[in-house]
Design an enzyme around this catalytic site. Structure first.
Site, mmCIF file in Angstrom:
data_model
loop_
_atom_site.group_PDB
_atom_site.id
_atom_site.type_symbol
_atom_site.label_atom_id
_atom_site.label_comp_id
_atom_site.label_asym_id
_atom_site.label_seq_id
_atom_site.Cartn_x
_atom_site.Cartn_y
_atom_site.Cartn_z
ATOM 1 N N HIS A 155 38.664 34.621 38.309
ATOM 2 C CA HIS A 155 38.116 35.980 38.415
ATOM 3 C C HIS A 155 38.038 36.556 37.007
ATOM 4 O O HIS A 155 39.031 36.592 36.289
ATOM 5 C CB HIS A 155 38.992 36.873 39.295
ATOM 6 N N CYS A 156 36.852 37.006 36.619
ATOM 7 C CA CYS A 156 36.624 37.489 35.266
ATOM 8 C C CYS A 156 36.460 39.008 35.273
ATOM 9 O O CYS A 156 35.523 39.532 35.876
ATOM 10 C CB CYS A 156 35.372 36.834 34.673
ATOM 11 N N VAL A 157 37.373 39.712 34.613
ATOM 12 C CA VAL A 157 37.293 41.177 34.586
ATOM 13 C C VAL A 157 36.115 41.653 33.756
ATOM 14 O O VAL A 157 35.618 42.769 33.938
ATOM 15 C CB VAL A 157 38.601 41.787 34.030
ATOM 16 N N ASN A 161 33.576 40.248 38.650
ATOM 17 C CA ASN A 161 33.165 39.293 39.669
ATOM 18 C C ASN A 161 33.953 38.002 39.491
ATOM 19 O O ASN A 161 34.512 37.743 38.425
ATOM 20 C CB ASN A 161 31.661 39.002 39.536
#
Length: 306
Positions: A155-157, A161
């Protein structure tokens, strides 16, 4: 008082929207420093200066366009959702043969699973107790998004997403073009950065302009160095057909069952159309003939037990 860690993790998603604003702010500062303050005025000098300035500015805008395109494709594309009541073919055959109830008809807690003899046991490995749904191979539950993601990488802040089967290519292109853009910005701003201290001492430029150039140079240099590490890491993952999560799941000394060779591993992410490799697009032909791009089915090595 019990703390729900999953709800706490989901709160991190709101942090991502601030990260989008941060990305836009960094782009704005870099654009102002490179185009407005440094190389834009050189277009009017004539001769070699104008030619170099025109070339660098065209390349700058081209990379910025590809970077922005890839970024918003990562943000807006669903990384891959598990279809409702999904089951493997083997489970489908067992349910039809035994007449057992469906997964969502299991007990409310989701901790038990009906078996063919009427007793209840633990859910099979391919089942998510949080989503109360089947889990395809390489699928993982994201505690931030609170759902299962197909071939989840992380999960990439920065993009608010998850990165999964359906947007992994876009994420890699975003890393690539951001690295190229920040490296180019660093080199273009280097002469101005070197003259920063002398100009500041002589007061030959306004303090505001000097501050913008200094901040833009430092930010682009820091991002270029960090992105280089990420590119090398994800490049090795792509060519070995592994996700960031699976690195910790693979057994040392055992051939990875999804490793089909560098070319096929690469095509499972970027497709077979060479003309589209460097664009955040996938052809209809690749989507039709490459199941891995959908994240539900993955071919495995014939010499490794699945």
């Amino acid at each position: 008082m019990d703390i729900n860690l999953f709800k706490l993790c989901s709160g991190l998603k709101f942090l991502g929207y601030l990260m989008i604003l941060l990305v836009l702010a960094i782009v704005a500062v870099s654009y102002y420093a490179v185009v407005v303050l440094t190389w834009g005025p050189r277009l009017l000098r004539g001769g070699l200066y104008s030619f170099l300035a025109f070339f660098f500015l065209v390349l700058f805008h081209l990379l910025l366009l590809l970077l922005s395109w890839s970024y918003f494709m990562v943000v807006l594309t669903d990384p891959g959702s598990v279809p409702e009541n999904w089951r493997t073919v083997r489970d489908e055959e067992n349910f039809e043969a035994d007449g057992s109830c469906l997964p969502h008809e299991a007990s409310g807690s989701g901790s038990t699973w009906p078996s063919s003899n009427g007793s209840e046991g633990r859910p099979p490995l391919g089942f998510c107790i949080h989503c109360q749904n089947g889990k395809p191979p390489r699928c993982h539950h994201c505690s931030v998004c609170q759902r299962c993601v197909l071939k989840m990488d992380h999960h990439c802040v920065w993009v608010v997403n998850c990165v999964g089967a359906c947007n992994y290519k876009f994420f890699l292109l975003f890393l690539l073009y951001t690295f190229l853009e920040t490296t180019m910005d660093t080199l273009l701003l280097l002469p101005s950065f070197i003259n920063f201290f002398s100009e500041a001492k002589n007061h030959s430029s306004s303090p505001g302009e000097l501050a913008v150039i200094f901040v833009a140079f430092v930010l682009n240099l820091a991002f270029a160095l960090s992105l280089l590490c990420f590119l090398v890491m994800h490049g090795s993952l792509v060519f070995s057909n592994t996700t960031s999560i699976e690195v910790y799941e693979k057994k040392k000394g055992v051939r990875w069952k999804y490793d089909l060779g560098r070319r096929k591993n690469f095509e499972q992410v970027f497709g077979t159309k060479k003309a589209l490799w460097f664009f955040p697009l996938l052809s209809e032909e690749d989507l039709g003939k490459t199941p891995a791009l959908h994240g539900l089915e993955f071919p495995t090595r014939s010499d490794v037990e699945a």
